[in-house]
Scaffold this motif. Structure first.
Motif, mmCIF file in Angstrom:
data_model
loop_
_atom_site.group_PDB
_atom_site.id
_atom_site.type_symbol
_atom_site.label_atom_id
_atom_site.label_comp_id
_atom_site.label_asym_id
_atom_site.label_seq_id
_atom_site.Cartn_x
_atom_site.Cartn_y
_atom_site.Cartn_z
ATOM 1 N N ASP A 33 -1.909 1.619 13.888
ATOM 2 C CA ASP A 33 -1.330 0.556 13.077
ATOM 3 C C ASP A 33 0.150 0.362 13.376
ATOM 4 O O ASP A 33 0.724 -0.671 13.011
ATOM 5 C CB ASP A 33 -1.519 0.857 11.584
ATOM 6 N N VAL A 35 4.132 0.146 13.737
ATOM 7 C CA VAL A 35 5.214 -0.156 12.794
ATOM 8 C C VAL A 35 5.337 -1.671 12.658
ATOM 9 O O VAL A 35 4.767 -2.436 13.432
ATOM 10 C CB VAL A 35 6.551 0.444 13.271
ATOM 11 N N THR A 36 6.123 -2.092 11.653
ATOM 12 C CA THR A 36 6.378 -3.521 11.452
ATOM 13 C C THR A 36 6.855 -4.158 12.757
ATOM 14 O O THR A 36 7.706 -3.588 13.437
ATOM 15 C CB THR A 36 7.444 -3.706 10.354
ATOM 16 N N PRO A 37 6.291 -5.291 13.168
ATOM 17 C CA PRO A 37 5.386 -6.173 12.414
ATOM 18 C C PRO A 37 3.914 -5.991 12.749
ATOM 19 O O PRO A 37 3.107 -6.841 12.358
ATOM 20 C CB PRO A 37 5.861 -7.552 12.861
ATOM 21 N N GLN A 40 1.259 -6.016 9.815
ATOM 22 C CA GLN A 40 1.127 -7.346 9.238
ATOM 23 C C GLN A 40 0.351 -8.276 10.169
ATOM 24 O O GLN A 40 -0.509 -9.052 9.733
ATOM 25 C CB GLN A 40 2.516 -7.935 8.947
ATOM 26 N N PRO A 201 1.308 -3.512 3.197
ATOM 27 C CA PRO A 201 2.165 -3.033 4.299
ATOM 28 C C PRO A 201 3.389 -3.915 4.513
ATOM 29 O O PRO A 201 3.587 -4.492 5.594
ATOM 30 C CB PRO A 201 1.225 -3.070 5.497
ATOM 31 N N LEU A 202 4.221 -4.033 3.493
ATOM 32 C CA LEU A 202 5.434 -4.824 3.610
ATOM 33 C C LEU A 202 6.455 -4.103 4.486
ATOM 34 O O LEU A 202 6.431 -2.868 4.579
ATOM 35 C CB LEU A 202 6.027 -5.080 2.221
ATOM 36 N N PRO A 203 7.349 -4.822 5.131
ATOM 37 C CA PRO A 203 8.404 -4.152 5.895
ATOM 38 C C PRO A 203 9.148 -3.157 5.008
ATOM 39 O O PRO A 203 9.513 -3.454 3.870
ATOM 40 C CB PRO A 203 9.318 -5.316 6.313
ATOM 41 N N VAL A 206 5.583 0.457 5.077
ATOM 42 C CA VAL A 206 4.405 0.752 5.897
ATOM 43 C C VAL A 206 4.007 2.222 5.767
ATOM 44 O O VAL A 206 2.823 2.551 5.694
ATOM 45 C CB VAL A 206 4.655 0.364 7.370
ATOM 46 N N TRP A 209 2.221 2.602 2.486
ATOM 47 C CA TRP A 209 0.895 1.963 2.625
ATOM 48 C C TRP A 209 -0.067 2.894 3.363
ATOM 49 O O TRP A 209 -1.208 3.116 2.914
ATOM 50 C CB TRP A 209 1.069 0.652 3.371
ATOM 51 N N HIS A 240 -7.296 -2.697 10.697
ATOM 52 C CA HIS A 240 -6.322 -1.635 10.460
ATOM 53 C C HIS A 240 -7.005 -0.277 10.615
ATOM 54 O O HIS A 240 -8.032 -0.016 9.974
ATOM 55 C CB HIS A 240 -5.723 -1.758 9.059
#
Length: 316
Positions: A33, A35-37, A40, A201-203, A206, A209, A240
């Motif tokens: 999964d 890291v950001t982004p 998302q 999973p907002l910045p 994560v 989450w 995910h």
């Protein structure tokens, strides 16, 4: 497009279109999964094929075989990854000992409480898993289903499992948002009920989450081989890795996948586009068969509700 400069421009545009979808597809293939982004964007995985189409046309016009192969490969891989995850049946066997209708809904800060109550009265489910339901929301919904297990909290942290039949309390799972549990006696078995509502999973969130989905994974592993219904807003889709780990650790099955609705979107239903991510799930153990699953619009929330009809069998 015969001039070298135009071909170079087309090639650069094709590469730009392919870069991000390739990274997302690569993480999905690797089971990471990241890291950001990436977390998302993984919710949008089937749509990763869209930029590959103009990229393929640009690469062809630019006469860049490597780019053509890249775009075609991304299209093929994305289509393959978009296939439903997991087996298409639970293989439950033996006589049917109970029938249960399960409804899972996120009422978005309790704003859709009255609308969900209307759905409950219309559909008459046996069990309802409600996320983002504060104490006032619980009191109103309990007029339709008298038995409950709840985490009483304001705002999005409150959640409740409602039942037409008596429930035995079970410990809530740890999490920022409420995840109550209970046990239902049905068909001669103790069926463990657990509401799922990990953080999105907002910045910047994560890691939390991922940690809260790991709590659900550990719960599923602890009840492997027993009768389980794990339902709610998972804030995660089949793309995910953290969600797939929940399925695999407990040998659980996604009801929508069994019912042929694996890619039906449940979120967001309040935007200009139809819901594109299925993050609301009803997961069941191998002694359940799924007779049907429907995603229902509920006004004043950004989630569709999921209604599932289940048969509990004597044997998994």
């Amino acid at each position: 497009m015969d001039s070298p400069s135009r071909r170079r421009t087309a090639a650069r545009a094709a590469g730009a279109l392919l870069a991000v979808p390739t990274a997302v597809a690569g993480c999905r293939l690797a089971g990471a999964d990241a890291v950001t982004p990436v977390p998302q964007l993984l919710a949008l995985l089937p749509w990763s094929a869209v930029p590959a189409v103009p990229a393929l046309a640009l690469a062809t016009a630019a006469r860049r075989p490597a780019l053509v192969v890249w775009a075609a490969a991304l299209l093929a891989v994305t289509v393959w990854l978009a296939q439903p995850y997991g087996p298409d049946t639970t293989r439950a066997r033996g006589p049917v000992t109970a029938r249960l209708t399960v409804l899972a809904s996120n009422v978005e800060f309790s704003g859709a409480t009255a609308e969900l109550l209307a759905v409950i009265r219309r559909e008459r489910p046996d069990l309802v898993f409600v996320s983002e339901c504060d104490p006032g929301c619980v009191r109103l919904l309990a007029t339709a289903l008298p038995h409950r297990a709840e985490v009483a909290a304001p705002g999005p942290a409150g959640s409740v499992v409602l039942s037409a039949r008596p429930l035995t309390p079970a410990p809530a799972l740890p999490g920022t948002l409420g995840m109550p549990g209970a046990t239902l006696r049905a068909g001669g078995k103790d069926v463990r009920l657990q509401l799922a509502h990990p953080l999105p999973p907002l910045p910047g969130r994560v890691a939390a989450w991922r940690r809260e989905l790991a709590e659900l994974r550990d719960f599923a592993a602890g009840y492997r081989g027993r009768s389980v219904v794990l339902a709610g807003d998972f804030n995660a889709s089949q793309d995910h890795a953290a969600f797939r780990a929940v399925l695999d650790s407990g040998a659980l099955h996604d009801s929508a996948r069994i019912a042929g609705a694996a890619r039906t979107g449940s979120w967001p239903q309040d935007g200009p586009l139809p819901p594109f991510a299925q993050i609301d799930h009803v997961l069941v153990s191998t002694d359940f068969a799924v007779r049907g699953a429907r995603f229902l619009p509920v006004p004043r929330t950004d989630h569709r509700a999921l209604l599932v009809e289940l048969d509990l069998h004597a044997l998994p």
